[in-house]
Design a protein around this motif. Structure first.
Motif, PDB file in Angstrom:
ATOM      1  N   THR A   1      -8.101  59.384 -78.798  1.00  0.00           N
ATOM      2  CA  THR A   1      -7.898  60.052 -77.511  1.00  0.00           C
ATOM      3  C   THR A   1      -8.667  59.332 -76.424  1.00  0.00           C
ATOM      4  O   THR A   1      -8.159  59.099 -75.320  1.00  0.00           O
ATOM      5  N   THR A   2      -9.914  58.965 -76.730  1.00  0.00           N
ATOM      6  CA  THR A   2     -10.724  58.200 -75.768  1.00  0.00           C
ATOM      7  C   THR A   2     -10.197  56.778 -75.628  1.00  0.00           C
ATOM      8  O   THR A   2     -10.115  56.241 -74.519  1.00  0.00           O
ATOM      9  N   PHE A   3      -9.829  56.168 -76.752  1.00  0.00           N
ATOM     10  CA  PHE A   3      -9.378  54.771 -76.742  1.00  0.00           C
ATOM     11  C   PHE A   3      -8.195  54.583 -75.793  1.00  0.00           C
ATOM     12  O   PHE A   3      -8.185  53.669 -74.963  1.00  0.00           O
ATOM     13  N   PHE A   4      -7.187  55.439 -75.892  1.00  0.00           N
ATOM     14  CA  PHE A   4      -5.994  55.264 -75.073  1.00  0.00           C
ATOM     15  C   PHE A   4      -6.152  55.837 -73.666  1.00  0.00           C
ATOM     16  O   PHE A   4      -5.222  55.736 -72.870  1.00  0.00           O
ATOM     17  N   SER A   5      -7.325  56.422 -73.373  1.00  0.00           N
ATOM     18  CA  SER A   5      -7.604  56.825 -71.998  1.00  0.00           C
ATOM     19  C   SER A   5      -8.361  55.742 -71.242  1.00  0.00           C
ATOM     20  O   SER A   5      -8.606  55.886 -70.038  1.00  0.00           O
ATOM     21  N   LEU A   6      -8.705  54.653 -71.937  1.00  0.00           N
ATOM     22  CA  LEU A   6      -9.358  53.521 -71.278  1.00  0.00           C
ATOM     23  C   LEU A   6      -8.380  52.840 -70.333  1.00  0.00           C
ATOM     24  O   LEU A   6      -7.156  52.992 -70.461  1.00  0.00           O
ATOM     25  N   PRO A   7      -8.900  52.064 -69.375  1.00  0.00           N
ATOM     26  CA  PRO A   7      -7.989  51.243 -68.563  1.00  0.00           C
ATOM     27  C   PRO A   7      -7.124  50.369 -69.459  1.00  0.00           C
ATOM     28  O   PRO A   7      -7.582  49.835 -70.474  1.00  0.00           O
ATOM     29  N   VAL A   8      -5.857  50.211 -69.088  1.00  0.00           N
ATOM     30  CA  VAL A   8      -4.907  49.481 -69.934  1.00  0.00           C
ATOM     31  C   VAL A   8      -5.405  48.080 -70.284  1.00  0.00           C
ATOM     32  O   VAL A   8      -5.276  47.653 -71.446  1.00  0.00           O
ATOM     33  N   PRO A   9      -5.975  47.317 -69.351  1.00  0.00           N
ATOM     34  CA  PRO A   9      -6.444  45.973 -69.744  1.00  0.00           C
ATOM     35  C   PRO A   9      -7.461  46.006 -70.874  1.00  0.00           C
ATOM     36  O   PRO A   9      -7.511  45.076 -71.683  1.00  0.00           O
ATOM     37  N   LEU A  10      -8.271  47.074 -70.952  1.00  0.00           N
ATOM     38  CA  LEU A  10      -9.280  47.128 -71.998  1.00  0.00           C
ATOM     39  C   LEU A  10      -8.669  47.465 -73.355  1.00  0.00           C
ATOM     40  O   LEU A  10      -8.874  46.746 -74.340  1.00  0.00           O
ATOM     41  N   TYR A  11      -7.902  48.565 -73.433  1.00  0.00           N
ATOM     42  CA  TYR A  11      -7.385  48.916 -74.762  1.00  0.00           C
ATOM     43  C   TYR A  11      -6.290  47.943 -75.197  1.00  0.00           C
ATOM     44  O   TYR A  11      -6.170  47.622 -76.386  1.00  0.00           O
ATOM     45  N   ALA A  12      -5.503  47.441 -74.233  1.00  0.00           N
ATOM     46  CA  ALA A  12      -4.475  46.468 -74.594  1.00  0.00           C
ATOM     47  C   ALA A  12      -5.119  45.151 -75.023  1.00  0.00           C
ATOM     48  O   ALA A  12      -4.672  44.502 -75.978  1.00  0.00           O
TER      49      ALA A  12
ATOM     50  N   LYS B   1     -16.569  40.985 -72.659  1.00  0.00           N
ATOM     51  CA  LYS B   1     -15.638  42.063 -72.326  1.00  0.00           C
ATOM     52  C   LYS B   1     -15.652  43.158 -73.404  1.00  0.00           C
ATOM     53  O   LYS B   1     -15.442  44.336 -73.105  1.00  0.00           O
ATOM     54  N   LEU B   2     -15.874  42.746 -74.642  1.00  0.00           N
ATOM     55  CA  LEU B   2     -15.942  43.736 -75.705  1.00  0.00           C
ATOM     56  C   LEU B   2     -17.152  44.653 -75.535  1.00  0.00           C
ATOM     57  O   LEU B   2     -17.086  45.843 -75.857  1.00  0.00           O
ATOM     58  N   VAL B   3     -18.241  44.108 -75.043  1.00  0.00           N
ATOM     59  CA  VAL B   3     -19.398  44.959 -74.731  1.00  0.00           C
ATOM     60  C   VAL B   3     -19.030  45.949 -73.625  1.00  0.00           C
ATOM     61  O   VAL B   3     -19.368  47.132 -73.685  1.00  0.00           O
ATOM     62  N   GLN B   4     -18.320  45.459 -72.615  1.00  0.00           N
ATOM     63  CA  GLN B   4     -17.843  46.358 -71.556  1.00  0.00           C
ATOM     64  C   GLN B   4     -16.910  47.424 -72.131  1.00  0.00           C
ATOM     65  O   GLN B   4     -16.978  48.595 -71.751  1.00  0.00           O
ATOM     66  N   PHE B   5     -16.054  47.008 -73.063  1.00  0.00           N
ATOM     67  CA  PHE B   5     -15.159  47.963 -73.730  1.00  0.00           C
ATOM     68  C   PHE B   5     -15.962  49.057 -74.427  1.00  0.00           C
ATOM     69  O   PHE B   5     -15.654  50.248 -74.308  1.00  0.00           O
ATOM     70  N   ALA B   6     -17.015  48.664 -75.148  1.00  0.00           N
ATOM     71  CA  ALA B   6     -17.825  49.643 -75.873  1.00  0.00           C
ATOM     72  C   ALA B   6     -18.538  50.587 -74.915  1.00  0.00           C
ATOM     73  O   ALA B   6     -18.592  51.801 -75.146  1.00  0.00           O
TER      74      ALA B   6
ATOM     75  N   THR C   1     -17.605  51.417 -71.918  1.00  0.00           N
ATOM     76  CA  THR C   1     -16.619  52.319 -71.299  1.00  0.00           C
ATOM     77  C   THR C   1     -16.224  53.416 -72.267  1.00  0.00           C
ATOM     78  O   THR C   1     -16.089  54.580 -71.870  1.00  0.00           O
ATOM     79  N   CYS C   2     -16.037  53.069 -73.539  1.00  0.00           N
ATOM     80  CA  CYS C   2     -15.764  54.097 -74.547  1.00  0.00           C
ATOM     81  C   CYS C   2     -16.891  55.114 -74.598  1.00  0.00           C
ATOM     82  O   CYS C   2     -16.658  56.321 -74.689  1.00  0.00           O
ATOM     83  N   PHE C   3     -18.109  54.603 -74.534  1.00  0.00           N
ATOM     84  CA  PHE C   3     -19.269  55.500 -74.602  1.00  0.00           C
ATOM     85  C   PHE C   3     -19.306  56.434 -73.402  1.00  0.00           C
ATOM     86  O   PHE C   3     -19.594  57.627 -73.534  1.00  0.00           O
ATOM     87  N   MET C   4     -18.991  55.911 -72.233  1.00  0.00           N
ATOM     88  CA  MET C   4     -19.041  56.733 -71.027  1.00  0.00           C
ATOM     89  C   MET C   4     -17.920  57.759 -70.999  1.00  0.00           C
ATOM     90  O   MET C   4     -18.114  58.910 -70.592  1.00  0.00           O
ATOM     91  N   LEU C   5     -16.719  57.366 -71.409  1.00  0.00           N
ATOM     92  CA  LEU C   5     -15.566  58.268 -71.328  1.00  0.00           C
ATOM     93  C   LEU C   5     -15.511  59.246 -72.493  1.00  0.00           C
ATOM     94  O   LEU C   5     -14.878  60.313 -72.374  1.00  0.00           O
ATOM     95  N   GLY C   6     -16.141  58.918 -73.616  1.00  0.00           N
ATOM     96  CA  GLY C   6     -16.071  59.778 -74.788  1.00  0.00           C
ATOM     97  C   GLY C   6     -16.925  61.021 -74.639  1.00  0.00           C
ATOM     98  O   GLY C   6     -17.789  61.119 -73.753  1.00  0.00           O
TER      99      GLY C   6
ATOM    100  N   HIS D   1     -23.559  54.610 -85.701  1.00  0.00           N
ATOM    101  CA  HIS D   1     -22.973  53.440 -86.361  1.00  0.00           C
ATOM    102  C   HIS D   1     -23.698  52.167 -85.938  1.00  0.00           C
ATOM    103  O   HIS D   1     -23.948  51.279 -86.760  1.00  0.00           O
ATOM    104  N   LEU D   2     -24.038  52.084 -84.666  1.00  0.00           N
ATOM    105  CA  LEU D   2     -24.773  50.913 -84.176  1.00  0.00           C
ATOM    106  C   LEU D   2     -26.159  50.825 -84.784  1.00  0.00           C
ATOM    107  O   LEU D   2     -26.664  49.729 -85.060  1.00  0.00           O
ATOM    108  N   ALA D   3     -26.777  51.990 -85.026  1.00  0.00           N
ATOM    109  CA  ALA D   3     -28.139  51.996 -85.555  1.00  0.00           C
ATOM    110  C   ALA D   3     -28.190  51.822 -87.063  1.00  0.00           C
ATOM    111  O   ALA D   3     -29.265  51.778 -87.645  1.00  0.00           O
TER     112      ALA D   3
END
Length: 1501
Positions: free
Chosen positions: A1067-1078, A1089-1094, A1096-1101, A1112-1114
């Motif tokens: 649900t969060t993944f596909f709510s990201l900006p299209v350039p990021l999830y695509a 960019k992948l760090v930015q992707f992560a 953004t997921c953290f902020m929107l989730g 998971h990161l820890a």
């Protein structure tokens, strides 16, 4: 409410009149046809109903369905012209009644109950509709031949009115079962129409009082066959004519109405019209002709019932009808929780000791409960009662609209029954009220048609006047409506609507207390209310008595529930108005939709072309309901749709062989297209494998001027490939698409719209033939040569001496064009010949085969598996212009959680989703896919899930309609190839499969030119060594390792998620900006960019997703591997060897590789080992448990020999492959089969939840070497349990108490003596190792000091991470630049000296930097310090432990939430030890910075 129902309260189909059923009923009767006139039949009816007081009937206008094994008589109508005809009815027409005795006879108790089965047909010769005109109108046309319509026709014709009845099937058997109070039907003169009478009834309130409350009022089931025969016979005797058609429309004139007809036999009624003075709508809840001035917003009574025969006596007393049973202790936890807000009760009619009618009923809800929920509840109830159903004779589905607005009063069309609002708004009763209202309506109508003079008999003035007399139809309609809805009736209905709204607000406790009080009142009160005969003053008395008898709890809840509707009730009750508002506070509050709580994985899955719920229809009762997706017969008959243990499944290796050996005649053999490669030839490059990646890289290298050969079995492309349209357009391959879809749809959960959520991105299905022809055409034009065969050995010559690599193997030629490796078995003749080819470089493009390459040692891969079919399904619901990318609506119910953390083994079903590619409107490709799992979900399990999902969607698959089956098998992640090594690789063999999604084809085709350019350039510059180095650098350079490391981090996260967590993530993944999830899906994002992707997921989730990501990161596994991937350049520059990388693999060293003895375990062998370990640990196929990551980490080996060698080296992304995949694991699989087979007997007959939990418990005693850590999930977050808790062998005894480990080894402690440990250190605190040389704990409050130590330690841990992260980012130029350090902050003023200064960190400008300080940082620190020091207190914090408060606020990741006491104490020790280490590290970092201006990573180059 007490509806013994058969179907929906729905009645007619579109414009088809009739109160009850309108679907064809096919039946056969086993009894011989006995034809009697209706009058003679009535003489045989025995009426011995017990005496009782006034009551009411249940009218569950509903639809009935019978299992195929139950026969029914075919309904037939014979229409003849002319006068009256007598009806003839086939058996059974006699009403069956019970003698007025308190108990049933022994003979009856032991009978089979066939006398109570209401099956038969009505075979009357009905007179046809006669001519009419404006001058010769009918007095009354009744539309609908249900109980209301037929009774009205009977009454009106008995008054001498000229009557016609219109119904598409007037002789259809009524679907409904009617339960009534005996005295009410007796008062209507219908006592000869009882099927069974019970002298008394009973209401059970709760489990504490199973004896219940007795109701001394006889109850009966109506014989619907006898009732209709009786009414039909009287209508025929009184001159009623019939039209077997439907009504298209009604046009009103001053003196009457004109009805346009349609349908009939062969459409004979189309275009015909009939004239009548008045029209009566008796179409039930279909409401075809009457008009409503406001939206109809009723509550709904829903019920599912069965007439059944039990294997043993059911135990219900035969003289007592069970009116209500509100007990719910039999429900499982999920159903019981749902029942708390949406209570249901059991309604039961025992006929004989083994024949009984059961019904699970929801009294009233808005919207109503789903039938499948009621089925599951009924099944659980019967199971708890020990009742086993032998046979289901009839299923009944009841849906009754209750309350809501009345029709517009008055209006020209008259109404009676359900269409006129005559359902009891609080109970659902209707039949008696309807039949009584029919008398009032017809009597009033007859009086008005005669100018105010009543008509007595069939020869009155109305008959004499014929149809010519002019009438004022509007005035008559107003008076008739007023006769059936006078002010007192409107007030009573308002009171009942008010009661219904209040009941909908009560929970199970309130509902029980209400009915306990209600049925303990006098029968005159409760009976009058149920019978709709109590007057307004009596209703006021009822309310007062109820309130007086209620407990204080009930008074409060009743008032609280009623208050939102009180104003509308008082207004309408006082003014006798028809505008009661069912919206809270007069509709001024947004009303929460209250629907049935469905068990995930049960009930229907809405089709894409259907509304999200039955209750989203404008009128859900407009059409009969005859079924729901869940098969109740199978539900009570055993454990259905349950995953099976692995030994009973078809081995996956057979599925993979099946996939690999498919034959497609439209794909030409490669030998017919490319020039032959001969034994002894010498080439610049040899490509092994002829899948998409192999053909693409062979063509690209050949286009750059080098000689290229290709060796692989001559097989077609067998997998279905789905791609994003924009990506294939960029590749110039749009012409290779078979189907283009304008959009892709996703569903995350059952609450999503039935039409799905569009992603706004086009999708396509690749045409395998066109893509293969395109790639082979490129190879042909570039001069690539081909030899069909298998490689056996690969020997690299000494590169320093310019020696070539030599490949040997076997060529296969077939005389017949048979694809696959079993050509001989298929009838072809295969000829073999040895070959030897030399080449400067060898590129393995063998898909998932790992035979010719060396891979790093390390973690096992995840597995993506999918089972799909292309099937002919005419009229399927999937839009042809849209693909279904992911449908995560659950196919199966989840395993219930154990609320006890100590015993919760965390078993959950590995999530899977539906993937759909429509071919056309009648053909579709549908696939059940497991995105990724630690242990492969078997194909047979996915096939079971797919068929269950389709069944829940109401879709069926016929075997003969299946065009193609597909079994897709993709290892994801795992260790990458050793790089550089002499043998090059490309495609899946080189690790180009997206570890988090399984995509590979686009990535392989897109990267081929760059890889080919690097290889050819290296070959020309530095021979085979240069080609290998440059080729591997393109594939696995520093940036590529960071990218793949991130994707594998995501894959490992997905492997740990349960279905709800998976839905949350996507649900969060596909709510990201299209350039990021695509970009993530397309492998296009850089590591930065992948760090930015992560982020953004953290902020929107939501917080749950954030906790998952942080935990998971820890982790000591995924997080460390991600760190290694991003730090790879530093580690390489520092000379630090990567963990698991083999030594001595320099590209210049010659090495020999044997396919049948590969350098490492083949992929399928790895899966077989994991399966063995999973079964040993007790996990069912398709399930995971707490220690899922540890599965397969033991030493269970598997043979690496390929057996017969019949493997293939194609690059089919989903086909698996490799020698181990086809035949190399027979021994391991045999062992697995033995283990699982032994377990089968222990779990046979268990349900899936019990089976999985029992098997998971074995894991506690079956764990082998599981590495240094394990992941597990409790359903809320992915947790980490470190080696100190589970894997070091330490216990609380080692860390606490007098025997704990001290700061000195045991040998030295024995020398120093116990006095070396200060006496104030008793081992009670975490981390107490007996070290306090300054005796500080003896001089001060030691607990205060510990509190300060742990607070400083926590800050130090944060500080250490806060230093190392920016240092790494600057070192890698991710954020900042080399030379910048963690303390490099600056305030930069504008050059003009005017304006707001910028805050920089590591040389990078921080947006709104200075604003963060006063807005966030300082206030947070200020508040935190006030709380810490006690100057400010919050009530919520007062009772918390100051050092270990826990809870969602202080332990958002839930690290200590679900662990035992011992593990928690060990975790506390781990924390304090890390705190001490971090304080030392922080001190060293600060000293280093102050003294030398250096950062902690400056020692690295």
């Amino acid at each position: 409410m007490m509806a013994t129902t058969s179907g929906t309260a729905a009645t007619a189909t579109r414009w088809s009149p009739g109160l009850a059923n309108r679907s064809d009923i096919s039946s056969s009767t086993t009894s011989s046809s006995v034809k009697l006139t209706a009058r003679r039949a009535s003489r045989f009816a025995r009426s011995a109903a017990p005496r009782g007081v006034a009551g009411i009937n249940a009218s569950p206008v509903a639809a009935t369905s019978s299992p195929p094994s139950i026969g029914r008589g075919t309904v037939s109508a014979h229409l003849r012209g002319g006068g009256r005809r007598r009806g003839e009815a086939s058996a059974p027409v006699c009403a069956v009644s019970e003698p007025a005795t308190p108990t049933a006879s022994a003979a009856e108790a032991e009978s089979d109950g066939s006398q109570y089965t209401q099956q038969g047909e009505h075979t009357f010769d009905l007179p046809e509709l006669t001519a009419s005109s404006r001058e010769n109108r009918f007095d009354l046309i009744v539309v609908g031949c249900g109980p209301a319509g037929l009774s009205a026709a009977d009454r009106a014709s008995s008054k001498g009115l000229r009557v016609a009845l219109v119904d598409p099937r007037p002789l259809a058997v009524w679907r409904n079962n009617y339960g009534v109070w005996v005295d009410e039907f007796e008062a209507l003169g219908l006592s000869d129409c009882f099927n069974k009478v019970w002298p008394k009834a009973k209401v059970i309130i709760d489990d504490e009082n199973p004896d219940g409350i007795g109701l001394d009022r006889p109850y009966a089931q109506v014989n619907r066959i006898a009732l209709k025969n009786k009414l039909l016979g009287r209508c025929l005797d009184q001159g009623v004519v019939f039209a077997s058609c439907a009504v298209e429309s009604v046009t009103h004139e001053k003196g009457g109405s004109i009805l346009a007809l349609k349908g009939g036999v062969d459409g004979a009624a189309n275009g015909q019209s009939v004239h009548s003075k008045m029209v009566l709508d008796a179409t039930g809840h279909a409401r075809k002709l009457v008009e409503f001035e406001r939206d109809f917003t009723p509550g709904y009574q829903a019920a599912f019932g069965i007439m059944c025969e039990t294997e043993e006596p059911h135990g219900f007393p035969l003289d007592t009808m069970l009116f209500m049973d509100w007990r719910d202790q039999h429900l499982d936890d999920q159903k019981k929780e749902a029942n708390n807000d949406h209570p249901t009760f059991l309604y039961a009619m025992p006929f004989t000791s083994r024949k009984i009618f059961f019904e699970e009923t929801s009294l009233v809800e808005r919207p109503g409960l789903e039938f499948d929920d009621l089925k599951v509840k009924l099944q659980q109830r019967l199971e708890s009662l020990g009742i086993k159903v032998k046979r289901v004779d009839e299923e009944e589905y009841c849906l009754i609209p209750m309350g809501g607005v009345l029709p517009t009063l008055p209006q020209r069309v008259l109404g009676v029954g359900g269409t006129a609002g005559m359902v009891h708004p609080s109970t659902g009763f209707m039949v008696s009220k309807t039949l009584l209202s029919v008398r009032l309506l017809v009597d009033s109508l007859a009086h008005e048609l005669q100018g105010g003079e009543a008509i007595d008999g069939a020869t009155g003035a109305a008959a004499a006047s014929g149809g010519a007399a002019e009438v004022d139809a509007d005035a008559i309609a107003e008076k008739v409506w007023r006769s059936i809805w006078p002010d007192d009736e409107l007030r009573m209905r308002t009171f009942m609507c008010f009661g219904a709204e209040t009941l909908m607000e009560l929970d199970i406790k309130g509902t029980r207390q209400f009915f306990e009080t209600f049925f303990q009142m006098g029968e005159d009160i409760w009976g009058g209310f149920l019978s709709w005969r109590i007057q307004p003053t009596g209703l006021v008395k009822l309310g007062a008595v109820l309130f007086f008898k209620f407990s204080n709890y009930m008074r409060f809840n009743f008032v609280w529930s009623a208050l939102p509707f009180m104003a509308s009730f008082i207004k309408n009750f006082a003014t006798a108005d028809n505008s009661f508002n069912s919206g809270k506070w007069g509709g001024m509050e947004l009303q929460k939709v209250k629907g049935g709580e469905k068990l995930p994985g049960q009930g229907p899955i809405p089709r894409p072309d259907a509304p999200s719920s039955l209750y989203n229809l404008e009128n859900p009762t407009a059409e009969p309901i005859t079924s729901s997706p869940l098969d109740f017969t199978e539900l009570v008959g055993g454990d259905i749709n349950t995953p099976r243990i692995a030994s009973t499944l078809r081995p996956d290796r057979e599925w993979i062989e099946f996939q690999q050996r498919k034959v497609f005649q439209d794909q030409s053999p490669i030998v017919d297209i490319l020039e032959p490669l001969n034994s002894g030839d010498t080439l610049d490059a040899l490509v092994v494998g002829a899948g998409p990646a192999g053909l693409a890289i062979a063509a690209e290298m050949a286009q750059r001027g080098i000689s290229v050969g290709l060796i692989a079995p001559d097989t077609p492309f067998v997998n279905n490939y789905g791609v994003w349209l924009d990506e294939f357009k960029e590749l110039g391959l749009e012409h290779c698409l078979l189907h283009r879809y304008d959009d892709a749809l996703v569903w995350f959960n059952d609450a999503d719209p039935p039409g799905g959520i569009p992603l706004g991105r086009g999708y396509g299905q690749v045409c395998r033939r066109r893509l293969r022809e395109e790639l082979l055409g490129r190879c042909k034009r570039a001069g690539v040569k081909y030899a069909p065969g298998l490689v056996d050995t690969l020997v690299h010559g000494d590169a320093d001496k310019g020696e070539l690599s030599v490949v040997t193997g076997t060529l296969s030629y077939e005389e017949e064009k048979d694809s696959g490796e079993d050509a001989a078995a298929a009838g072809g003749v295969t000829r073999s010949a040895a070959f030897e080819v030399s080449a400067k470089i060898v590129v393995c493009s063998t898909g998932h085969n790992r035979d010719m390459l060396q891979y790093e040692e390390g973690r096992a891969p995840g597995w993506q598996t999918a089972y799909g079919i292309e099937v002919k399904m005419p009229g399927h619901p999937f839009p042809p212009d849209k693909a279904v990318f992911m449908d995560f609506r659950q196919s199966d119910p989840e395993v219930p959680e154990n609320e006890d953390p100590e015993n919760d083994l965390g078993v959950w079903r590995v999530p899977s989703f539906l993937y759909v590619l429509p071919v056309d409107k009648d053909t579709v490709f549908i696939e059940e896919t497991c995105l990724v799992a630690r242990v492969q979900v078997p194909f047979d399990e996915l096939k079971r899930r797919l068929y269950r999902r389709l069944s829940r969607m109401g879709l069926s698959v016929e075997k003969e309609n299946i065009v193609e089956e597909e079994a897709s098998w993709i290892p994801l992640g795992g260790t990458p190839p050793v790089s550089p090594q002499r043998t090059l690789a490309y495609g899946a063999a080189a690790g180009l499969v997206h570890p988090a999604s399984g995509y590979s084809i686009v990535n392989s085709l897109r990267r081929a030119p760059k890889f080919a350019e690097a290889v050819v350039s290296g070959l020309e510059a530095n021979g085979s060594v240069g080609a290998a180095e440059q080729g591997w650098d393109v594939l696995w350079g520093d940036e590529q390792r960071r990218q793949v490391g991130f994707y594998q981090f995501g894959m490992e996260l997905l492997m740990s998620l349960r279905i709800e967590q998976m839905r949350n993530f996507f649900t969060t993944f596909f709510s990201l900006p299209v350039p990021l999830y695509a970009g993530f899906l397309s492998n296009d994002l850089s590591s930065a960019k992948l760090v930015q992707f992560a982020l953004t997921c953290f902020m929107l989730g939501n917080w749950e997703l954030r906790a998952l990501l942080l935990t998971h990161l820890a982790s000591a596994g995924a997080g460390v591997r991600l760190g290694e991937a991003y730090a790879y350049p530093i580690l390489k520059a520092a000379g630090v060897r990567q963990r698991g990388v083999r030594g001595g693999d320099g590209v210049g060293q010659g090495k020999a590789t044997h396919r049948k003895k590969p350098p490492q375990e083949p992929s399928f062998s790895s899966f077989a080992r994991d399966l063995f370990s999973a079964e040993e640990q007790g996990m069912m196929p398709g399930f995971q448990a707490k220690d899922w990551w540890a599965v397969g980490s033991g030493d269970q080996g598997a043979s690496k020999d390929d057996g017969d060698g019949n493997d293939r080296e194609g690059d089919e992304g989903g086909s698996g492959g490799g020698d181990g995949g086809v035949a190399g694991e027979a021994q391991s699989l045999a062992v697995v089969g033995t283990v699982v087979g032994a377990a089968a007997g222990a779990v046979a007959g268990s349900d899936v939840g019990t089976m999985s939990l029992n098997m998971a418990r074995v894991a506690r005693s079956a764990r082998g070497d599981q590495g240094s850590m394990a992941y597990w999930s409790n359903g809320n977050a992915a947790m980490v349990v470190t080696s100190a808790v589970r894997r070091t062998g330490l216990t609380a005894v080692d860390l606490y108490g007098q025997e704990r480990k001290k700061f000195l080894p045991a040998a030295l402690m024995s020398i120093a003596g116990p006095q070396v440990v200060p006496p104030h250190l008793t081992g009670e605190m975490p981390g107490d190792v007996g070290w306090d040389p300054l005796q500080m704990g003896a001089q001060r409050d030691i607990m205060k000091m510990r509190e300060r130590e742990i607070i400083h330690g926590r800050w130090a841990m944060l500080a250490t991470v806060g230093v190392l992260v920016p240092e790494v980012c600057a070192k890698l130029s991710i954020f900042g630049s080399p030379g910048q350090h963690w303390w490099n902050t600056a305030v930069v003023w504008p050059a003009s000296g005017v304006g707001v200064p910028d805050l920089t960190y590591l040389g990078e400008t921080i947006p709104w930097g200075l604003a963060w300080l006063p807005i966030i940082h300082l206030p947070l620190f200020f508040v935190a310090e006030l709380l810490r020091t006690g100057y400010y207190k919050l009530e919520a914090f007062e009772d918390l432990d100051r050092m270990y408060p826990g809870g969602k606020l202080f332990d958002p990741l839930g690290i200590g939430r679900d662990v035992g006491e011992e593990d928690l104490n060990i975790l506390k020790t781990i924390e304090i030890q890390h705190s001490r280490l971090a304080m030392v590290a922080s001190f060293g970092i600060i000293v280093e910075a102050v003294m030398w201006g250096a950062g902690p990573l400056d020692f690295l180059p």
